[in-house]
Each structure stands twice: as C-alpha cells, then as structure tokens.
Scaffold this motif. Structure first.
Motif, PDB file in Angstrom:
ATOM      1  N   GLU A  88      18.384 -28.262  -8.308  1.00  0.00           N
ATOM      2  CA  GLU A  88      17.988 -27.060  -7.564  1.00  0.00           C
ATOM      3  C   GLU A  88      16.947 -27.382  -6.493  1.00  0.00           C
ATOM      4  O   GLU A  88      16.962 -26.815  -5.395  1.00  0.00           O
ATOM      5  CB  GLU A  88      17.426 -26.019  -8.531  1.00  0.00           C
ATOM      6  N   LYS A  89      16.051 -28.311  -6.809  1.00  0.00           N
ATOM      7  CA  LYS A  89      14.971 -28.668  -5.887  1.00  0.00           C
ATOM      8  C   LYS A  89      15.386 -29.742  -4.885  1.00  0.00           C
ATOM      9  O   LYS A  89      14.661 -30.011  -3.935  1.00  0.00           O
ATOM     10  CB  LYS A  89      13.757 -29.162  -6.668  1.00  0.00           C
ATOM     11  N   GLY A  90      16.545 -30.359  -5.131  1.00  0.00           N
ATOM     12  CA  GLY A  90      16.967 -31.456  -4.260  1.00  0.00           C
ATOM     13  C   GLY A  90      16.110 -32.695  -4.436  1.00  0.00           C
ATOM     14  O   GLY A  90      15.977 -33.508  -3.520  1.00  0.00           O
ATOM     15  N   ASP A  91      15.512 -32.838  -5.615  1.00  0.00           N
ATOM     16  CA  ASP A  91      14.630 -33.967  -5.908  1.00  0.00           C
ATOM     17  C   ASP A  91      15.455 -35.097  -6.516  1.00  0.00           C
ATOM     18  O   ASP A  91      15.700 -35.132  -7.722  1.00  0.00           O
ATOM     19  CB  ASP A  91      13.527 -33.527  -6.873  1.00  0.00           C
ATOM     20  N   GLN A  92      15.889 -36.042  -5.680  1.00  0.00           N
ATOM     21  CA  GLN A  92      16.789 -37.097  -6.137  1.00  0.00           C
ATOM     22  C   GLN A  92      16.098 -38.083  -7.071  1.00  0.00           C
ATOM     23  O   GLN A  92      16.716 -38.587  -8.010  1.00  0.00           O
ATOM     24  CB  GLN A  92      17.379 -37.829  -4.938  1.00  0.00           C
ATOM     25  N   ALA A  93      14.813 -38.375  -6.836  1.00  0.00           N
ATOM     26  CA  ALA A  93      14.087 -39.311  -7.705  1.00  0.00           C
ATOM     27  C   ALA A  93      13.973 -38.742  -9.112  1.00  0.00           C
ATOM     28  O   ALA A  93      14.207 -39.444 -10.107  1.00  0.00           O
ATOM     29  CB  ALA A  93      12.705 -39.597  -7.128  1.00  0.00           C
TER      30      ALA A  93
END
Length: 260
Positions: A144-149
């Motif tokens: 949802e946050k687009g936080d790939q790490a």
C-alpha cells in the motif's frame, strides 16, 4: 530470538553442569535460541535452572569452548554465529554474473519451500500461525505504501516463518543461509521481479494463498501453492531476460542500419 525465559525450567540431573549444557544445546538445535540471542543474566539463569552459579559458570565455559556461545565481558553470554555463509564472497560474485546459477537456486528453493509448506500445514502452532499472518499484513502494508525495501524484508520473513513452522531443524538451519543470500540480492532481485509483475499484486496473492493453505492445514494445497509461487518467479525472470535480449538485439539492428 526468544524473550520467553520459561524455556529455562529447573534442572533435575545427577551431573548438573552436563544437564545445563544439554539443555542449552537442545534449545540451540531446535532454534528456540538463535544466533545472536542473549542468555538471561547469570543470577537469573541460575535461579531459573535451579542450579548454583559455579555449576552454571562451568556449563557456560564448556559451551563457550565448544563454540556455541560467546561470553562478552560486561555484556553477557550470546549464542554464537553458527551458520556460515553458504558460499565464499568470490564464488558469490561469480554466481551473480551467471544466469544459470540463478535458476539452479530457484530449483533448490522450489523443492525445499514446497516441503516446508507441507510440513508447516501439518505441524504449525498458534504461535507460527500468528507469525505467518503478521508477515502477510506487513507485505500488504508495504504494498500500500509502495515501500519496496520493507516489502522485500517482509517477503523473506514470511518464507522464514513458514520454515520455522515446519519444525524441521535441519531444514531451518539450511534455509537460513539461503535466505541470507536472498536478502543480499545475490540471486533474487525482488525489485526487478516486482517491475516485471507490474504492481506486485500477483506476488502478494501467491503469498496469501500459501498462507491460507497452511493455516487451513491443507498440506497438498500448501505444497502446490509454494511450487506455483517459485514457478511464477522463474517464468517472470525468464520472460524479463528474453525481453531484455530482444531489446538489446533491436538496438544493435537500429545502430547497424544507421551505420549502413
């Protein structure tokens, strides 16, 4: 790593030091105590085990001599690093440049993770179920946050939680090294895979299906879902590599046409 020190129940054995050593060895083998875990303070641990502090020190010294724990002056006793790197840095560098090695890595993971998923469906505890569910939520949040790490870390923790739930200590120790390679991006570049996937929704759906089957104790479905997930990863990478080759060939042809 555990903070539940109830695992250190009182010792009842003729040879107290032997019993303490055996107890801690058993906790390490079964990954209740993992590398880097700090043992309780000496006084607390002696009280929990119901042994004298001199006998506890004798046992800890033996464990240190065996290379199972590290005693750091002023800080305490810690479980030693017990799993070495699966490959030397030089070999890792070679493997990272050769595509065939990546697909052999996937071949290995396919079999081991399918096996782990089947065992997890058969053997998982309520604690295991909570851990698997928590990582699914973490993957959803990172998506949802687009936080790939964060997504990559949750992905690795999810697969590790399944291996933990298999309650097969050998599988657990072996896969720890494999997931270390994954975390370091030697073989598996999740960012690249997510780009091929487009949105990452397919990967998330696959993880959810694996979790659903495990939590429902559907061993056949869990094994099949784990295999299908690795099949998807392999097919996606092969497609991406083919596409990259076609694009390179197309650029070469355009350059040759201009030069002609």
């Amino acid at each position: 790593m555990t903070d539940d020190w109830s695992v250190f129940d009182p010792i009842d054995h003729e040879s107290v030091a032997d019993a303490v050593v055996e107890k801690i060895e058993d906790l390490i083998v079964n990954r209740v105590l993992r590398q880097g875990a700090k043992l309780p303070a000496e006084r607390d641990l002696a009280d929990r085990l119901g042994v004298s502090r001199p006998k506890l020190r004798e046992a800890l010294k033996r464990l240190e001599d065996e290379g199972l724990i590290d005693v750091v002056k002023g800080e305490g006793s810690f479980v030693a690093k017990l799993t070495n790197e699966a490959m030397s840095p030089a070999l890792l560098d070679v493997f990272s440049r050769h595509g065939d090695a990546f697909f052999e890595y996937l071949e290995y993971r396919r079999e081991q993770e399918a096996f782990a998923a089947r065992l997890a469906a058969e053997r998982h505890t309520a604690f295991d179920a909570d851990a698997i569910t928590a990582e699914i939520r973490a993957m959803e949040e990172s998506q949802e946050k687009g936080d790939q790490a964060a997504g990559m870390e949750a992905d690795i923790r999810f697969h590790s939680a399944i291996v933990d739930a298999s309650h097969n200590t050998m599988l657990n120790h072996m896969m720890t090294s494999i997931y270390d390679l994954t975390r370091r991006g030697v073989f598996y570049n999740r960012e690249y895979l997510r780009a091929i996937d487009g949105t990452g929704e397919a990967l998330l759906a696959q993880h959810k299906e694996i979790a659903r089957a495990i939590l429902a104790r559907e061993a056949d479905a869990a094994e099949a879902a784990a295999r299908a997930h690795i099949d998807f990863v392999e097919a996606s990478f092969r497609h991406g590599m083919d596409q990259s080759r076609r694009e390179r060939l197309s650029r070469k042809r355009r350059l040759a046409t201009r030069a002609g």
